[in-house]
Design a protein around this motif. Structure first.
Motif, PDB file in Angstrom:
ATOM      1  N   SER A  65       0.830  -1.199   0.000  1.00  0.00           N
ATOM      2  CA  SER A  65       0.000   0.000   0.000  1.00  0.00           C
ATOM      3  C   SER A  65       0.865   1.250   0.000  1.00  0.00           C
ATOM      4  CB  SER A  65      -0.900   0.015   1.237  1.00  0.00           C
ATOM      5  OG  SER A  65      -1.409   1.318   1.468  1.00  0.00           O
ATOM      6  N   PRO A  66       0.700   2.152  -0.973  1.00  0.00           N
ATOM      7  CA  PRO A  66       1.496   3.385  -0.991  1.00  0.00           C
ATOM      8  C   PRO A  66       1.311   4.227   0.267  1.00  0.00           C
ATOM      9  CG  PRO A  66       0.407   3.048  -3.100  1.00  0.00           C
ATOM     10  CD  PRO A  66      -0.162   2.037  -2.163  1.00  0.00           C
ATOM     11  N   ILE A  67       0.092   4.231   0.817  1.00  0.00           N
ATOM     12  CA  ILE A  67      -0.149   5.007   2.031  1.00  0.00           C
ATOM     13  C   ILE A  67       0.609   4.394   3.199  1.00  0.00           C
ATOM     14  CG2 ILE A  67      -1.911   5.937   3.576  1.00  0.00           C
ATOM     15  CD1 ILE A  67      -3.956   5.497   1.367  1.00  0.00           C
ATOM     16  N   ALA A  68       0.537   3.076   3.329  1.00  0.00           N
ATOM     17  CA  ALA A  68       1.235   2.408   4.426  1.00  0.00           C
ATOM     18  C   ALA A  68       2.749   2.571   4.291  1.00  0.00           C
ATOM     19  CB  ALA A  68       0.860   0.927   4.458  1.00  0.00           C
ATOM     20  N   LEU A  69       3.263   2.521   3.078  1.00  0.00           N
ATOM     21  CA  LEU A  69       4.698   2.714   2.865  1.00  0.00           C
ATOM     22  C   LEU A  69       5.144   4.076   3.374  1.00  0.00           C
ATOM     23  CD1 LEU A  69       5.201   1.285  -0.754  1.00  0.00           C
ATOM     24  CD2 LEU A  69       6.099   0.297   1.364  1.00  0.00           C
ATOM     25  N   ARG A  70       4.415   5.105   3.008  1.00  0.00           N
ATOM     26  CA  ARG A  70       4.811   6.459   3.383  1.00  0.00           C
ATOM     27  C   ARG A  70       4.716   6.679   4.893  1.00  0.00           C
ATOM     28  NH1 ARG A  70       3.040  10.504  -1.499  1.00  0.00           N
ATOM     29  NH2 ARG A  70       3.848  12.017  -0.006  1.00  0.00           N
ATOM     30  N   LEU A  71       3.646   6.170   5.491  1.00  0.00           N
ATOM     31  CA  LEU A  71       3.486   6.357   6.928  1.00  0.00           C
ATOM     32  C   LEU A  71       4.500   5.528   7.708  1.00  0.00           C
ATOM     33  CD1 LEU A  71      -0.397   6.481   7.250  1.00  0.00           C
ATOM     34  CD2 LEU A  71       1.215   8.371   7.453  1.00  0.00           C
ATOM     35  N   ALA A  72       4.819   4.333   7.223  1.00  0.00           N
ATOM     36  CA  ALA A  72       5.837   3.518   7.887  1.00  0.00           C
ATOM     37  C   ALA A  72       7.195   4.201   7.831  1.00  0.00           C
ATOM     38  CB  ALA A  72       5.899   2.133   7.252  1.00  0.00           C
ATOM     39  N   LYS A  73       7.541   4.741   6.663  1.00  0.00           N
ATOM     40  CA  LYS A  73       8.818   5.457   6.525  1.00  0.00           C
ATOM     41  C   LYS A  73       8.852   6.655   7.466  1.00  0.00           C
ATOM     42  CE  LYS A  73      11.693   8.045   3.256  1.00  0.00           C
ATOM     43  NZ  LYS A  73      12.129   8.200   1.851  1.00  0.00           N
ATOM     44  N   GLU A  74       7.777   7.409   7.513  1.00  0.00           N
ATOM     45  CA  GLU A  74       7.726   8.581   8.382  1.00  0.00           C
ATOM     46  C   GLU A  74       7.916   8.198   9.843  1.00  0.00           C
ATOM     47  OE1 GLU A  74       4.451  11.969   9.757  1.00  0.00           O
ATOM     48  OE2 GLU A  74       4.195  10.913   7.856  1.00  0.00           O
ATOM     49  N   ALA A  75       7.270   7.116  10.266  1.00  0.00           N
ATOM     50  CA  ALA A  75       7.366   6.695  11.662  1.00  0.00           C
ATOM     51  C   ALA A  75       8.777   6.205  11.996  1.00  0.00           C
ATOM     52  CB  ALA A  75       6.339   5.607  11.951  1.00  0.00           C
ATOM     53  N   ILE A  76       9.373   5.449  11.082  1.00  0.00           N
ATOM     54  CA  ILE A  76      10.723   4.941  11.330  1.00  0.00           C
ATOM     55  C   ILE A  76      11.724   6.092  11.420  1.00  0.00           C
ATOM     56  CG2 ILE A  76      12.613   3.573  10.367  1.00  0.00           C
ATOM     57  CD1 ILE A  76      10.409   1.762   9.122  1.00  0.00           C
ATOM     58  N   LEU A  77      11.656   7.033  10.493  1.00  0.00           N
ATOM     59  CA  LEU A  77      12.580   8.164  10.523  1.00  0.00           C
ATOM     60  C   LEU A  77      12.384   9.016  11.775  1.00  0.00           C
ATOM     61  CD1 LEU A  77      12.604   9.308   6.775  1.00  0.00           C
ATOM     62  CD2 LEU A  77      14.332   7.982   8.006  1.00  0.00           C
ATOM     63  N   ALA A  78      11.149   9.101  12.256  1.00  0.00           N
ATOM     64  CA  ALA A  78      10.886   9.879  13.468  1.00  0.00           C
ATOM     65  C   ALA A  78      11.587   9.283  14.676  1.00  0.00           C
ATOM     66  CB  ALA A  78       9.382   9.963  13.724  1.00  0.00           C
ATOM     67  N   SER A  79      11.866   7.977  14.639  1.00  0.00           N
ATOM     68  CA  SER A  79      12.507   7.333  15.789  1.00  0.00           C
ATOM     69  C   SER A  79      13.906   7.876  16.046  1.00  0.00           C
ATOM     70  CB  SER A  79      12.572   5.816  15.576  1.00  0.00           C
ATOM     71  OG  SER A  79      13.505   5.480  14.563  1.00  0.00           O
ATOM     72  N   PHE A  80      14.524   8.496  15.038  1.00  0.00           N
ATOM     73  CA  PHE A  80      15.850   9.071  15.207  1.00  0.00           C
ATOM     74  C   PHE A  80      15.803  10.463  15.828  1.00  0.00           C
ATOM     75  CE2 PHE A  80      16.469   5.963  11.821  1.00  0.00           C
ATOM     76  CZ  PHE A  80      17.636   5.342  12.224  1.00  0.00           C
ATOM     77  N   GLU A  81      14.622  11.074  15.841  1.00  0.00           N
ATOM     78  CA  GLU A  81      14.536  12.477  16.228  1.00  0.00           C
ATOM     79  C   GLU A  81      13.638  12.734  17.426  1.00  0.00           C
ATOM     80  OE1 GLU A  81      15.033  15.355  13.602  1.00  0.00           O
ATOM     81  OE2 GLU A  81      15.852  14.120  12.019  1.00  0.00           O
ATOM     82  N   THR A  82      12.870  11.733  17.869  1.00  0.00           N
ATOM     83  CA  THR A  82      11.895  11.966  18.925  1.00  0.00           C
ATOM     84  C   THR A  82      12.105  10.988  20.074  1.00  0.00           C
ATOM     85  OG1 THR A  82      10.295  10.444  17.920  1.00  0.00           O
ATOM     86  CG2 THR A  82      10.164  12.750  17.271  1.00  0.00           C
TER      87      THR A  82
END
Length: 260
Positions: free
Chosen positions: A203-220
Motif C-alpha cells: 500500500s502506498p499510504i502504508a509505505l509512506r506512513l511507515a517510513k515517516e514513523a521509522i525516521l521519526a525514531s531518530f529524532e523523537t
C-alpha cells in the motif's frame, strides 16, 4: 520524462523508477547541478507521477559516487558556500516521502556516502567501498555525514572513518548496519530492483506512513514515536487499502493496493 544532463531517469516499471547518477567522466562527483536535478526528479516522483511507488538510485558498475565535486568546491569561499544552493537540494532529497533504495557498486565516498545514507536502505555489491575521506582535504563532511554515519554504525566506527579517512568494504558495512544486503557486484542492481518491486506491491499510504514513523525514531523520544506510530495506524484504518489487504488475506489472494 524530463531531459537531464547529470542523471538518467527511467520511466517507471512495476511501480519502480530507476535514477542513475550519470557523470562517468567525473566518477559521478556530486556537483550542485547534479544535486539539483536529483532533487527535481525526486520531487516529480513524489508529487506528480503516481505510477512511482519506490525510487531506486544507482551509480555505475565501478562507482556510486566518489564524493563532492572538489573543483567546484575549491572555487567557493565561505560566503560562496553560504549562498550555495546545495543545502536546499539536500533538504529536498532528505524530504522524499516514498521508499528510496540505493544500489551501490564500487566507491561510495564523501558526499556519495552521504547521498547513499539518505536512502532508506542500501544494497551493496561485494566490491563496494565506503568512506568519508573529507579529513584528507582539511575539511569535514558537510551534508550530514557526521550525524547520519554515527546513527548508522555507532560512535566508534563513525569516529574511525571520519577522523582517519579510511574506507571499509561491503561486508564490514553490512556487519555495522550501514547496508542491508551484500550481493555479487553483477547482481546488485537486479537484487535492489527486486526489493524495490516487492515494496511497490504494498500500500502506498502504508509505505509512506511507515517510513515517516521509522525516521521519526531518530529524532523523537520513544513516547512521542509511539504516539506517532499509533496515529498512523489509526489513520490507515480509514483507508481502502487496509480493507483490501484484510479481505485479500481472508480470501487467500494477493492484494491489489490502489493508494486509497
Amino acid at each position: 520524462m524530463m531531459a537531464y544532463r547529470d542523471i538518467q531517469v527511467d520511466p517507471p516499471r512495476n511501480g519502480v523508477q530507476l535514477i542513475r547518477l550519470n557523470r562517468p567522466e567525473a566518477h559521478n562527483a556530486l556537483r550542485t547541478a547534479l544535486l539539483g536535478e536529483l532533487a527535481e526528479a525526486l520531487a516529480a516522483a513524489a508529487t506528480v507521477d503516481e505510477q512511482v511507488r519506490v525510487v531506486l538510485l544507482s551509480g555505475s558498475e565501478k562507482v556510486f559516487a566518489a564524493g563532492a565535486d572538489i573543483k567546484e568546491m575549491a572555487a567557493l569561499d565561505a560566503v560562496g558556500l553560504w549562498k550555495d544552493r546545495r543545502p536546499q537540494h539536500w533538504k529536498a532529497i532528505r524530504g522524499f516521502p516514498k521508499p528510496l533504495i540505493a544500489a551501490v557498486n564500487g566507491y561510495c565516498l564523501g558526499g556519495g556516502l552521504e547521498l547513499a545514507m539518505h536512502a532508506d536502505c542500501i544494497i551493496a555489491g561485494e566490491d563496494a567501498r565506503f568512506g568519508q575521506p573529507e579529513i584528507n582535504l582539511g575539511i569535514i563532511p558537510g551534508a550530514g555525514g557526521t550525524q547520519r554515519l554515527v546513527r548508522a554504525v555507532g560512535k566508534s566506527l563513525a569516529m574511525k572513518l571520519i577522523l582517519s579517512g579510511e574506507f571499509i568494504g561491503a561486508r564490514e558495512a553490512l556487519a555495522a548496519g550501514l547496508v542491508a544486503e551484500v550481493t555479487q557486484p553483477e547482481l546488485t542492481l537486479k537484487r535492489a530492483t527486486a526489493l524495490a518491486e516487492t515494496m511497490a506491491e504494498k500500500s502506498p499510504i502504508a509505505l509512506r506512513l511507515a517510513k515517516e514513523a521509522i525516521l521519526a525514531s531518530f529524532e523523537t523520544p520513544l513516547s512521542q514515536g509511539l504516539e506517532l506510530e499509533r496515529k498512523a495506524f489509526l489513520f490507515l484504518a480509514a483507508s481502502a487499502d487496509r480493507r483490501e489487504g484484510i479481505e485479500a488475506f481472508l480470501e487467500k489472494r494477493p492484494p491489489k493496493f490502489t493508494g486509497q
